[in-house]
Design a protein around this motif. Structure first.
Motif, PDB file in Angstrom:
ATOM      1  N   ALA A 183       0.840  -1.199   0.000  1.00 38.74           N
ATOM      2  CA  ALA A 183       0.000   0.000   0.000  1.00 38.74           C
ATOM      3  C   ALA A 183       0.876   1.249   0.000  1.00 38.74           C
ATOM      4  CB  ALA A 183      -0.921  -0.001   1.219  1.00 38.74           C
ATOM      5  N   TYR A 184       0.655   2.126  -0.959  1.00 44.02           N
ATOM      6  CA  TYR A 184       1.420   3.369  -1.107  1.00 44.02           C
ATOM      7  C   TYR A 184       0.528   4.551  -0.718  1.00 44.02           C
ATOM      8  CZ  TYR A 184       4.908   0.743  -3.798  1.00 44.02           C
ATOM      9  OH  TYR A 184       5.879  -0.142  -4.190  1.00 44.02           O
ATOM     10  N   SER A 185       1.123   5.555  -0.095  1.00 36.83           N
ATOM     11  CA  SER A 185       0.312   6.708   0.306  1.00 36.83           C
ATOM     12  C   SER A 185       1.163   7.969   0.411  1.00 36.83           C
ATOM     13  CB  SER A 185      -0.384   6.450   1.645  1.00 36.83           C
ATOM     14  OG  SER A 185       0.574   6.302   2.674  1.00 36.83           O
ATOM     15  N   ASN A 186       0.490   9.103   0.362  1.00 39.05           N
ATOM     16  CA  ASN A 186       1.125  10.408   0.535  1.00 39.05           C
ATOM     17  C   ASN A 186       0.094  11.355   1.140  1.00 39.05           C
ATOM     18  OD1 ASN A 186       1.299  13.336  -0.863  1.00 39.05           O
ATOM     19  ND2 ASN A 186       3.359  12.603  -0.448  1.00 39.05           N
ATOM     20  N   THR A 187       0.542  12.231   2.015  1.00 32.81           N
ATOM     21  CA  THR A 187      -0.362  13.228   2.596  1.00 32.81           C
ATOM     22  C   THR A 187       0.070  14.620   2.169  1.00 32.81           C
ATOM     23  OG1 THR A 187      -0.834  11.848   4.536  1.00 32.81           O
ATOM     24  CG2 THR A 187      -1.311  14.193   4.719  1.00 32.81           C
ATOM     25  N   SER A 188      -0.835  15.311   1.492  1.00 31.34           N
ATOM     26  CA  SER A 188      -0.619  16.705   1.089  1.00 31.34           C
ATOM     27  C   SER A 188      -1.624  17.572   1.837  1.00 31.34           C
ATOM     28  CB  SER A 188      -0.789  16.868  -0.418  1.00 31.34           C
ATOM     29  OG  SER A 188       0.070  15.988  -1.122  1.00 31.34           O
ATOM     30  N   THR A 189      -1.436  18.877   1.762  1.00 34.61           N
ATOM     31  CA  THR A 189      -2.315  19.795   2.487  1.00 34.61           C
ATOM     32  C   THR A 189      -2.760  20.934   1.581  1.00 34.61           C
ATOM     33  OG1 THR A 189      -1.149  19.328   4.555  1.00 34.61           O
ATOM     34  CG2 THR A 189      -2.533  21.291   4.505  1.00 34.61           C
TER      35      THR A 189
END
Length: 208
Positions: A183-189
């Motif tokens: 599982a790949y993920s990234n958090t942006s704002t």
């Protein structure tokens, strides 16, 4: 007498038209005008999932789903969000909003162990508002640019500003030999606030 009155009127008009700021006087003196301003708002900003929504959201998900390693097709996922006033009233004309898009980890979509990563582009296209500083209606992030911001102005009777969020992954990313299953993920704002200068742009039409 008429000539005297006409002369006085002409002199008065000349004096009124002459700029007062920055002129050097006969004795070398100078002066400037100091203009003090304030812009009061009576409602904070919220971000919602629907234009008629009244509840602020904490986050939103752009889910590319399950993709087979070696896939030759790019992947794209998009969702709209809406910037509103908490009291559900229209924005005052020429309200200035500072909208910023930012990401961490070089905007990479990382495997939880960070042994593998996908690059993607993340964009936020703004509708119902006009770009005030740079003539671009979209904010965009990439591996080399993890922060993008601009100021947008609103028109009279604008109740919500639509922002279309879009994540794009090219097909070449799925063909990487070192791509590991998981599982790949990234958090942006995405953040929005009232600008300090609400009168920056006058009479600009909204973007479509």
């Amino acid at each position: 007498m008429k000539k005297v009155l006409l002369g006085l009127l002409a002199l008065s008009a000349t004096l009124m038209a002459a700029p007062s700021t920055g002129n050097i006087g006969a004795n070398g003196e100078n002066h400037i005008d100091i203009n003090t301003k304030a812009f009061i708002v009576n409602s904070g900003l919220i971000i919602t999932e629907r234009p008629e929504g009244g509840e602020a959201i904490r986050s939103i998900e752009l889910d590319h789903g399950t993709i087979m390693k070696g896939s030759t097709s790019p992947s794209e996922v998009a969702r709209p969000i809406y910037i509103k006033r908490a009291n559900d009233e229209p924005f005052p004309n020429n309200t200035m909003l500072d909208i910023t898009l930012t990401s961490s980890n070089n905007n990479l979509i990382n495997l939880h162990s960070r042994t593998s990563a996908l690059t993607h582009s993340l964009t936020a296209k703004v509708y119902n508002a006009s770009p005030a500083h740079f003539s671009k209606d979209s904010l965009s992030l990439s591996q080399s640019n993890i922060n993008d911001t601009n100021i947008f102005s609103t028109n009279t009777d604008t109740k919500h500003i639509q922002v279309d969020l879009k994540s794009e992954i090219t097909a070449s990313e799925f063909e990487k030999t070192d791509l590991v299953e998981g599982a790949y993920s990234n958090t942006s704002t995405l953040s929005v606030r009232f600008s300090k200068n609400p009168a920056l742009v006058i009479g600009k039409s909204t973007s479509k």
